[in-house]
Design an enzyme around this catalytic site. Structure first.
Site, short mmCIF file in Angstrom:
data_model
loop_
_atom_site.label_atom_id
_atom_site.label_comp_id
_atom_site.label_asym_id
_atom_site.label_seq_id
_atom_site.Cartn_x
_atom_site.Cartn_y
_atom_site.Cartn_z
N HIS A 167 0.83 -1.21 0.00
CA HIS A 167 0.00 0.00 0.00
C HIS A 167 0.86 1.26 0.00
CE1 HIS A 167 0.73 1.01 4.30
NE2 HIS A 167 0.78 -0.29 4.47
N CYS A 183 3.00 -4.89 6.86
CA CYS A 183 2.67 -4.66 5.47
C CYS A 183 3.86 -4.05 4.73
CB CYS A 183 1.47 -3.74 5.36
SG CYS A 183 -0.05 -4.49 6.00
#
Length: 214
Positions: A167, A183
């Site tokens: 992301h 992440c």
């Protein structure tokens, strides 16, 4: 207030919460986030702030490089040790992007696939995060302060969302660092570029020490 709550929660949050304790190693921009940006790139529903690359190590710039790995063209390879993401191409090359990785993310390596993609996605904390910090907002609208940034690729295994994301980030100083909760984060302009290049179903390999589990 939202950012302060997120930071506090992530100091002790578990894997895959997709946020970080804020830090700014660059002294020039240590007290002013806006010092990291030099303009915007048109996008909808928000323009994407463009990072002043002079404040970053040049090796993290998006670039085409030689690539000799065994993965098929079209695959994504995240090398946690290098802090690099490779989009493998068919001519012995790859598009390489600098990334930030998770402190706890080092405990995970393996294969997944892009189960879905999001443009300026909304964000909600995991149940574990809420358990640690009940005062966290249960939902954050898409926007420049959203932890997932301009784009998100949601990683799945066996048809199930494993809560790992590739992301965007509104903390450009974290690229090249080991700071998030698991992440893989990219500059917003880079994740927007990657988003356009990969379809749902793309295989993602995450490796550490040169290895990943199949």
């Amino acid at each position: 207030m939202i950012r302060r709550l997120l930071i506090a929660a992530l100091l002790s949050a578990p894997l895959a919460a997709c946020q970080t304790a804020q830090q700014q190693p660059n002294a020039v921009a240590a007290t002013d986030d806006s010092a990291w940006y030099i303009g915007t790139m048109p996008d909808k529903p928000h323009d994407i702030p463009l990072v002043d690359r002079r404040l970053m190590d040049a090796k993290y710039a998006r670039q085409t490089v030689e690539y000799k790995g065994p993965e098929k063209a079209g695959s994504i390879v995240v090398d946690i040790d290098e802090r690099m993401l490779y989009l493998v191409q068919s001519d012995g090359k790859a598009m390489r992007y600098g990334v930030g990785v998770g402190k706890q993310g080092f405990s995970w390596r393996g294969t997944a696939s892009v189960g879905r993609k999001g443009v300026w996605p909304n964000w909600s904390p995991t149940k574990t995060m809420v358990g640690i910090k009940p005062e966290l907002p249960r939902y954050v609208e898409a926007g420049l302060d959203n932890p997932l940034g301009a784009r998100a690729l949601y990683l799945y295994q066996d048809g199930h969302d494993i809560l790992f994301r590739i992301h965007g980030t509104n903390e450009p100083w974290s690229i090249g660092e080991q700071v998030s909760s698991g992440c893989v984060r990219m500059l917003n302009e880079d994740v927007a570029d990657l988003y356009e290049r990969v379809p749902v179903g793309t295989t993602v390999y995450v490796k550490r020490n040169g290895r990943y589990r199949v």
